[in-house]
Design a protein around this motif. Structure first.
Motif, PDB file in Angstrom:
ATOM      1  N   GLN A 146      10.373   3.936  -7.671  1.00 61.34           N
ATOM      2  CA  GLN A 146       9.017   4.055  -8.198  1.00 61.34           C
ATOM      3  C   GLN A 146       9.011   4.766  -9.554  1.00 61.34           C
ATOM      4  N   ALA A 147       9.852   5.777  -9.705  1.00 64.41           N
ATOM      5  CA  ALA A 147       9.939   6.483 -10.989  1.00 64.41           C
ATOM      6  C   ALA A 147      10.479   5.574 -12.087  1.00 64.41           C
ATOM      7  N   ILE A 148      11.449   4.718 -11.713  1.00 65.37           N
ATOM      8  CA  ILE A 148      12.000   3.784 -12.691  1.00 65.37           C
ATOM      9  C   ILE A 148      10.928   2.810 -13.164  1.00 65.37           C
ATOM     10  N   ARG A 149      10.150   2.311 -12.198  1.00 63.38           N
ATOM     11  CA  ARG A 149       9.087   1.383 -12.591  1.00 63.38           C
ATOM     12  C   ARG A 149       8.073   2.060 -13.513  1.00 63.38           C
ATOM     13  N   GLU A 150       7.670   3.271 -13.187  1.00 64.74           N
ATOM     14  CA  GLU A 150       6.724   3.994 -14.032  1.00 64.74           C
ATOM     15  C   GLU A 150       7.300   4.260 -15.421  1.00 64.74           C
ATOM     16  N   THR A 151       8.577   4.590 -15.466  1.00 64.48           N
ATOM     17  CA  THR A 151       9.220   4.880 -16.763  1.00 64.48           C
ATOM     18  C   THR A 151       9.275   3.629 -17.632  1.00 64.48           C
ATOM     19  N   LEU A 152       9.639   2.511 -17.043  1.00 64.64           N
ATOM     20  CA  LEU A 152       9.715   1.269 -17.826  1.00 64.64           C
ATOM     21  C   LEU A 152       8.332   0.856 -18.314  1.00 64.64           C
ATOM     22  N   PHE A 153       7.299   1.052 -17.486  1.00 62.19           N
ATOM     23  CA  PHE A 153       5.939   0.763 -17.929  1.00 62.19           C
ATOM     24  C   PHE A 153       5.541   1.661 -19.094  1.00 62.19           C
ATOM     25  N   MET A 154       5.878   2.946 -18.972  1.00 59.57           N
ATOM     26  CA  MET A 154       5.537   3.898 -20.037  1.00 59.57           C
ATOM     27  C   MET A 154       6.228   3.534 -21.341  1.00 59.57           C
ATOM     28  N   VAL A 186       3.547  15.538  -4.641  1.00 55.69           N
ATOM     29  CA  VAL A 186       3.636  14.222  -4.001  1.00 55.69           C
ATOM     30  C   VAL A 186       5.047  13.708  -4.185  1.00 55.69           C
ATOM     31  N   GLU A 187       5.692  13.372  -3.106  1.00 60.08           N
ATOM     32  CA  GLU A 187       7.053  12.837  -3.191  1.00 60.08           C
ATOM     33  C   GLU A 187       7.000  11.325  -3.416  1.00 60.08           C
ATOM     34  N   PHE A 188       7.897  10.862  -4.258  1.00 64.87           N
ATOM     35  CA  PHE A 188       8.024   9.422  -4.482  1.00 64.87           C
ATOM     36  C   PHE A 188       9.485   9.105  -4.744  1.00 64.87           C
ATOM     37  N   SER A 189       9.819   7.812  -4.716  1.00 72.24           N
ATOM     38  CA  SER A 189      11.214   7.391  -4.787  1.00 72.24           C
ATOM     39  C   SER A 189      11.656   7.200  -6.238  1.00 72.24           C
ATOM     40  N   GLU A 190      12.964   7.121  -6.413  1.00 75.09           N
ATOM     41  CA  GLU A 190      13.517   6.874  -7.753  1.00 75.09           C
ATOM     42  C   GLU A 190      13.144   5.481  -8.249  1.00 75.09           C
ATOM     43  N   PHE A 198      10.934  14.378  -6.568  1.00 78.82           N
ATOM     44  CA  PHE A 198      11.874  13.717  -5.670  1.00 78.82           C
ATOM     45  C   PHE A 198      12.166  14.661  -4.507  1.00 78.82           C
ATOM     46  N   SER A 199      12.364  14.078  -3.348  1.00 80.68           N
ATOM     47  CA  SER A 199      12.703  14.900  -2.190  1.00 80.68           C
ATOM     48  C   SER A 199      14.150  15.354  -2.202  1.00 80.68           C
ATOM     49  N   HIS A 200      14.985  14.686  -3.024  1.00 77.49           N
ATOM     50  CA  HIS A 200      16.413  14.974  -3.034  1.00 77.49           C
ATOM     51  C   HIS A 200      16.867  15.673  -4.315  1.00 77.49           C
ATOM     52  N   ALA A 201      15.973  16.147  -5.151  1.00 79.73           N
ATOM     53  CA  ALA A 201      16.361  16.770  -6.428  1.00 79.73           C
ATOM     54  C   ALA A 201      15.465  17.964  -6.699  1.00 79.73           C
ATOM     55  N   ILE A 202      16.005  18.914  -7.478  1.00 78.79           N
ATOM     56  CA  ILE A 202      15.249  20.102  -7.873  1.00 78.79           C
ATOM     57  C   ILE A 202      14.127  19.669  -8.821  1.00 78.79           C
ATOM     58  N   GLU A 216       0.822  -1.211   0.000  1.00 78.60           N
ATOM     59  CA  GLU A 216       0.000   0.000   0.000  1.00 78.60           C
ATOM     60  C   GLU A 216       0.854   1.257   0.000  1.00 78.60           C
ATOM     61  N   ASP A 217       1.989   1.225   0.717  1.00 76.39           N
ATOM     62  CA  ASP A 217       2.872   2.392   0.726  1.00 76.39           C
ATOM     63  C   ASP A 217       3.492   2.644  -0.649  1.00 76.39           C
ATOM     64  N   ALA A 218       3.715   1.550  -1.438  1.00 78.42           N
ATOM     65  CA  ALA A 218       4.311   1.716  -2.771  1.00 78.42           C
ATOM     66  C   ALA A 218       3.361   2.358  -3.769  1.00 78.42           C
ATOM     67  N   GLN A 219       2.091   2.370  -3.465  1.00 79.30           N
ATOM     68  CA  GLN A 219       1.100   2.954  -4.375  1.00 79.30           C
ATOM     69  C   GLN A 219       1.044   4.462  -4.145  1.00 79.30           C
ATOM     70  N   PHE A 220       2.068   5.143  -4.677  1.00 83.10           N
ATOM     71  CA  PHE A 220       2.198   6.576  -4.442  1.00 83.10           C
ATOM     72  C   PHE A 220       1.087   7.388  -5.100  1.00 83.10           C
ATOM     73  N   TRP A 221       0.494   6.813  -6.111  1.00 86.12           N
ATOM     74  CA  TRP A 221      -0.538   7.564  -6.820  1.00 86.12           C
ATOM     75  C   TRP A 221      -1.825   7.740  -6.002  1.00 86.12           C
ATOM     76  N   LYS A 222      -1.914   6.946  -4.894  1.00 79.09           N
ATOM     77  CA  LYS A 222      -3.090   7.078  -4.048  1.00 79.09           C
ATOM     78  C   LYS A 222      -2.932   8.143  -2.973  1.00 79.09           C
ATOM     79  N   GLU A 223      -1.709   8.658  -2.864  1.00 78.37           N
ATOM     80  CA  GLU A 223      -1.476   9.669  -1.840  1.00 78.37           C
ATOM     81  C   GLU A 223      -2.053  11.013  -2.282  1.00 78.37           C
TER      82      GLU A 223
END
Length: 818
Positions: free
Chosen positions: A220-228, A214-218, A254-258, A198-205
């Protein structure tokens, strides 16, 4: 009415699929398109298959099988045709015609033994009571006892109690039968694992109100990019199916990037996904042309390979076997590297898609150019990628080429092939040159891929050679090559080295394609050449033309000319009767020609309105030689006027020579010495002129040109080359013999000089005024001829004309000749 409504609905769907615009926004254009489509559909009538043609085709197949010693195949075909006769169906001709269209070289590919596979298994014998009793005899006494219907039924049985086990699962009371309830098989899931999902489902936040981010991890971004990139729907990237664009959702950061840096990286990946998405959508819109379908299938396979690459990347990040750094920058570089060939392919498809219907092989031409460009820039990856795709897509275009070169057959309504049949009922004398035509498009350009243009003529001629052999009745005699067909793929053309080939791809392909064509071309052309030379005597026929029209056998031609002149000078009625002249010619030429060839001679004559003794009237007599139809495809009918012109010129020269030789020297004597001198002078100059013309035409023009033509025809590979050599030969004779249109003034002057010889023969013994008139005309005509020869010699660069001019000025000092 129902049919019209259904037709209207189908017409609307057709217009929507082609035009792709809203009818409400452009009603006039939509109405115009619908009217055109409706008229076209209503006017289209589908004709039924001709059952008699189908029956004839199958009879032809039976005969072909038996001629090729395949009686087993013919018998199998006849057996099944007889079985079909007992079955009635109005669609039977269509079924049989479909089988004919689907057949592919049945003589080579059919195996009668394989028909046993289609034979249905034998039906089992019916079951009898004796077999049943033998397995289960009726002697058991228990089966005859009465049934107690009052006994307790199964419905009265008590349901066994379910009790819980120590582990908390439920167990049936019938424990000795080991029966378990399904609930006992359910494994309990740890609550912590469910929380992680449930925590991995960032789109529900829900984003915070003040930032809407909404902050999410790299990861999660990698998974979304590969799906796209795989063409799937994601929350980070949104695809617009109408225009094929992909948009990045700005609320995820990302919380760690501009954010701007992150969104710029996502936008670059979205651009890659957009091009890939459009390429995927294009492969789903299947074309009706097999050539484009093959290209679409090849692109689809590469998309599948790319999806497997994406799956391996997902395994690397989501199920790592070793410690892996999760980095969007690293993924970006990896995706750009692996996507580069597909991105270039997507751009190419986008560029050529509007032109595919007009030019169905533009994708082959574009791939060919891109391969050359990749080789020049030393891009090994793009070179191999494009080359393999090119050769895969080319195989479908090779099919009609292979069919044409091996069997001389064309596909039905194949607009993509550059050969088509113009008239199947054309006479055999023009079979090679007029029955089949090269398909040309705008600007008279050949309708084939540009890289095949150098070999198009050889492909064209090979198929025509096969058709020619079929008409001769010798197709299939030793034409099957024992050598396998050369491969035409990336490995055979470009090699398997780790570097880009040093030789240019264009040269590598042309060499390989030439080898591929040669495997089919040489055998057919060799058999045809051998048949024309041995069975039809091509060289003998060419030699006969030299004897008949060009006076190669001087004594025979002189005898024929003298016989013509004798009959003409007798002025008897019917001297030019074509039947009598034909018999005369056959009798004289029988000493130089074979008996069978003599019968092919026909002399024709046209009646002249005047009885003039001018050599011009000799053009009314022509001689023809009947040719078999295979030779008529080499010695064309258009060549006949040139043969007649040369025959007439030779006859005119012989006429002037014969008249001058018939003048006795004593007849030139006159009481006046100056008239005698003038007569001797004119006779000598006219004789000299006739001898020079005769020597020039026979020795300078005809003999060397004939020798070169004969040698070239013996080396020619096909009928096209033979006919071309012969046409060039006749054009050379016509030009050098002053018979071409631009040399008519000089020829008229030469004929006028020959007529002076006729005039001199008529009046050489009369009063001197006419002799002086002949001498004066000779003095005017000869310089005109010499000046004309020198003028055209300088323009046309023909040394023979300058040579003739030199010989005609033999009586002048060298300093006066220019």
């Amino acid at each position: 009415m129902a049919q019209n409504a259904r037709l209207g609905g189908l017409t609307d769907e057709l217009i929507h699929s082609i035009l792709k615009f809203d009818p409400e926004k452009n009603k006039q254009a939509y109405k115009h398109a619908k009217d055109l489509a409706t008229r076209g559909l209503r006017a289209h009538v589908h004709a039924r298959t001709n059952q008699f043609e189908v029956e004839t085709s199958y009879k032809g197949l039976d005969e072909k099988f038996r001629v090729l010693d395949r009686d087993d195949l013919a018998d199998a075909l006849q057996t099944r045709l007889k079985e079909l006769e007992a079955k009635t169906s109005k669609w039977k001709p269509e079924f049989l015609y479909l089988l004919l269209q689907l057949s592919d070289r049945p003589v080579d590919n059919s195996d009668v033994a394989a028909l046993e596979i289609l034979r249905p298994p034998p039906s089992p014998e019916p079951l009898t009571w004796s077999q049943i009793i033998a397995d289960d005899p009726l002697s058991d006494e228990e089966i005859w006892k009465d049934i107690d219907y009052a006994a307790e039924s199964s419905e009265d049985e008590k349901t066994p109690k379910i009790k819980e086990t120590k582990a908390g699962s439920l167990l049936s009371s019938v424990e000795d039968e080991d029966l378990y309830n399904a609930v006992s098989c359910v494994a309990l899931v740890a609550t912590s694992s469910l929380s992680q999902v449930e925590d991995a489902q960032f789109w529900k936040e829900s984003p915070e109100e003040e930032s809407r981010k909404v902050e999410f991890s790299e990861l999660q971004a990698i998974r979304e990019t590969l799906f796209m990139l795989a063409g799937l729907e994601t929350s980070l990237y949104h695809a617009d199916k109408r225009n094929g664009s992909i948009r990045v959702d700005q609320k995820y950061i990302f919380s760690h990037a501009i954010p701007k840096t992150t969104h710029h990286l996502f936008s670059q990946l979205a651009d890659i996904g957009r091009d890939l998405y459009r390429l995927r959508q294009w492969t789903k819109r299947s074309s009706s042309l097999p050539l484009i379908q093959t290209f679409e299938a090849a692109v689809g396979r590469r998309l599948q390979d790319y999806d497997r690459t994406l799956a391996s990347l997902q395994c690397r990040y989501l199920l790592p076997t070793t410690p892996t750094a999760v980095s969007m920058l690293e993924l970006h570089d990896e995706v750009r590297r692996t996507s580069m060939p597909l991105l270039q392919l997507s751009k190419m498809v986008s560029d050529i898609e509007p032109m595919l219907l007009v030019n169905p092989f533009i994708h082959l031409e574009t791939l060919y150019e891109q391969i050359i460009e990749a080789q020049m820039t030393l891009r090994k990856d793009l070179f191999d990628y494009g080359s393999r795709l090119f050769f895969e897509s080319l195989q479908t275009y090779l099919n009609p080429i292979r069919k044409w070169m091996e069997s001389g057959e064309l596909g039905a309504n194949d607009e993509t092939f550059f050969v088509f049949e113009s008239d199947s009922g054309m006479e055999m004398a023009s079979l090679w040159h007029d029955r089949f035509v090269l398909r040309r498009g705008q600007g008279n350009a050949l309708r084939s891929p540009t890289f095949l243009h150098p070999a198009a003529q050889k492909i064209f001629n090979t198929g025509k050679s096969i058709v020619f052999l079929k008409e001769l009745g010798i197709y299939g005699t030793g034409l099957a090559s024992s050598e396998p067909e050369p491969r035409l793929d990336h490995e055979s053309v470009c090699g398997t080295g780790s570097e880009v080939p040093l030789a240019p791809f264009a040269e590598l392909f042309q060499a390989a394609f030439e080898t591929w064509i040669r495997s089919k071309y040489s055998l057919a052309s060799t058999v045809l050449r051998s048949h024309l030379f041995k069975e039809y005597g091509l060289l003998r026929i060419l030699e006969n033309f030299q004897i008949i029209h060009f006076g190669a056998n001087g004594s025979v031609f002189q005898d024929f000319a003298d016989a013509i002149f004798e009959r003409r000078d007798s002025r008897q009625r019917g001297w030019n009767d074509r039947f009598l002249l034909t018999e005369l010619a056959r009798g004289i030429f029988a000493t130089a020609l074979n008996p069978g060839d003599v019968e092919k001679l026909v002399v024709r004559s046209s009646r002249s309105s005047t009885e003039s003794r001018s050599v011009k009237t000799l053009s009314s007599i022509t001689i023809d030689y009947a040719l078999p139809w295979p030779i008529q495809n080499i010695i064309l009918r258009s060549s006949t006027p040139t043969f007649h012109q040369l025959f007439t010129l030779n006859l005119q020269i012989h006429r002037a020579k014969a008249l001058l030789q018939a003048i006795p020297f004593r007849a030139l004597l006159s009481p006046h010495q100056h008239l005698t001198n003038l007569a001797y002078k004119l006779r000598q100059r006219l004789t000299w002129l006739v001898d020079i013309l005769r020597s020039y035409v026979t020795e300078t023009v005809i003999m060397p040109a004939t020798a070169a033509m004969t040698a070239a025809i013996q080396k020619a590979e096909d009928i096209d080359e033979m006919a071309g050599i012969h046409l060039k030969y006749l054009a050379r004779l016509q030009e050098q013999s002053l018979l071409s249109e631009n040399l008519r003034p000089i020829l008229r002057a030469v004929v006028a000089l020959l007529d002076l010889a006729v005039a001199f023969a008529d009046i050489y013994s009369q009063v001197g005024e006419k002799l002086r008139n002949i001498d004066e005309q000779f003095g005017k005509l000869l310089p005109f001829v010499i000046a004309g020869l020198r003028s055209v010699g300088r323009v046309g660069a023909e040394p023979v004309w300058e040579m003739l001019a030199e010989r005609l000025e033999w009586d002048k000092p060298s300093k006066e000749r220019y």
